[in-house]
Design an enzyme around this catalytic site. Sequence first.
Site, PDB file in Angstrom:
ATOM      1  N   SER A  49      65.195  37.754  63.459  1.00 43.47           N
ATOM      2  CA  SER A  49      64.445  38.933  63.018  1.00 43.47           C
ATOM      3  C   SER A  49      63.586  39.594  64.100  1.00 43.47           C
ATOM      4  CB  SER A  49      63.539  38.553  61.845  1.00 43.47           C
ATOM      5  OG  SER A  49      62.741  37.442  62.201  1.00 43.47           O
ATOM      6  N   ASP A 335      53.497  41.093  59.307  1.00 40.63           N
ATOM      7  CA  ASP A 335      53.554  40.255  58.103  1.00 40.63           C
ATOM      8  C   ASP A 335      53.248  38.822  58.512  1.00 40.63           C
ATOM      9  OD1 ASP A 335      55.875  39.225  59.220  1.00 40.63           O
ATOM     10  OD2 ASP A 335      57.233  40.152  57.769  1.00 40.63           O
ATOM     11  N   HIS A 338      55.826  38.201  61.709  1.00 43.20           N
ATOM     12  CA  HIS A 338      56.321  39.182  62.689  1.00 43.20           C
ATOM     13  C   HIS A 338      55.234  40.109  63.229  1.00 43.20           C
ATOM     14  CE1 HIS A 338      59.820  38.318  60.008  1.00 43.20           C
ATOM     15  NE2 HIS A 338      60.340  38.075  61.181  1.00 43.20           N
TER      16      HIS A 338
END
Length: 363
Positions: A49, A335, A338
């Site tokens: 990610s 978040d 991240h």
Amino acid sequence: MGVKLPATLFCCISLFVLLNEVSHVESTRRLTSDGAFHWYNGLFVFGDSFADTGNSPKSNLSEVTRQWYKPYGISHGFLGDPTGRFSNSYVQSDFIAKILGRSQAPQTFRDTKDSYSDHFGVNFAVGGAGVFEVPRKAPTLAMQIDSFKKMADAGDIIRKWQLEQSVALVAISGNDYARVAKMSNDTEILAFIGNVTDEMAKGVQRLQELGVTKILVNTLHPLGCTPWQARPSNYTKCMGRGNMAAELHNGDLEQKLNATNSNSSVYLLDLSKAFTNIIDPSDPHDVPEVAKKFKEKLKPCCKSFDPNGYCGQVDEDGGDQYSVCSDPENHFFWDDVHPTHAGWEAVMKQLEQGLKDFLHITY
Ligand SMILES: *[C@@H]1O[C@H](CO)[C@@H](O)[C@H](O)[C@H]1NC(C)=O
Ligand SMILES: *[C@@H]1O[C@H](CO)[C@@H](O)[C@H](O)[C@H]1NC(C)=O
Ligand SMILES: *[C@@H]1O[C@H](CO)[C@@H](O)[C@H](O)[C@H]1NC(C)=O
Ligand SMILES: *[C@@H]1O[C@H](CO)[C@@H](O)[C@H](O)[C@H]1NC(C)=O
Ligand SMILES: *[C@@H]1O[C@H](CO)[C@@H](O)[C@H](O)[C@H]1NC(C)=O
Ligand SMILES: *[C@@H]1O[C@H](CO)[C@@H](O)[C@H](O)[C@H]1NC(C)=O
């Protein structure tokens, strides 16, 4: 090691515990320091990610599809809607592409199945991926490289001349380490770290054999400083053991990739150092310039009400189960795992010169 792991973890786990640029076959040509033109014809991205720009298909909202829902992607101009990136706007692969003179990361592998309009490269990274299979079945690094090899062998989408001046990014950010929570002792954990770094080295070697010219490999960032690790302390403290494990991983990686050899085609992008400078500086009275803009270093901009919930979560009535800060540009984290766009910008700014030197880019 009785740390409770969230149901699904995206990018980064403690041990203990890109709109397609409508530009055509045009390389980024720049003068190098030795007076020759230097250019790259392709960027190929692998990993999780930190680099994914929308490879997981959009489906009903859940922790693993949250990147397709608000508030993901809320910031910055034309991106204003969720794009499948785990950020309020851009992610690491976008910033790497910018250094190569592009406006954002190359087209996702998923999109190339419909049409290939990018001609600058392909992004194979998928949120949740690791070098070993994860419960969520995100394709492993090896599987992502298999897809790349297939396209390179076919030669219609990825062309041979593209590979001859190409850059790859390998962003493996710790998903494999979720299983460490089940391990019984340090010996086993050390062996597992060795296995993860072996797999990374194997992947890098395959990319070299497939003809990629320059390979960038992320070091592991301080896993103990991610917001979900810092939440129990109200975002005041990192969890030291996760950071120790990340250091062990990074030491192993450096050895196995032979990256310190000055001729190496492999370059370690030191996320560990770049993150640490901002979120956990060794001398709190001597905070590096790049860190000063971040009012919040461990507290995420988007915070779920439930410690085991996720950013973007809603209840049955559609009510938001999270809060979003009004100033993501002052938060390092977006978040619970991240960085924000601003966070990535500050990280990549620190790494930019070293990266350009390695790539012989002078602008
Ligand atoms: C998505 O949600 C809709 C409405 O609740 C439901 O009918 C559908 O089966 C869900 N799809 C998946 C793939 O879960
Ligand atoms: C660590 O755990 C492994 C696997 O459970 C076991 O084989 C090994 O003997 C243990 N080592 C120590 C030092 O406890
Ligand atoms: C590491 O890899 C070896 C060889 O594949 C395997 O036997 C061992 O169980 C692995 N260790 C861990 C902790 O995963
Ligand atoms: C965190 O903050 C909450 C609310 O202000 C407080 O009740 C709690 O004791 C704090 N926890 C720690 C570890 O400081
Ligand atoms: C690093 O060097 C060793 C010894 O020369 C070699 O066996 C290995 O394949 C190299 N690793 C990579 C990733 O190039
Ligand atoms: C670097 O590459 C050059 C040319 O290929 C070679 O002569 C030299 O020995 C290499 N140096 C190292 C440290 O590997």
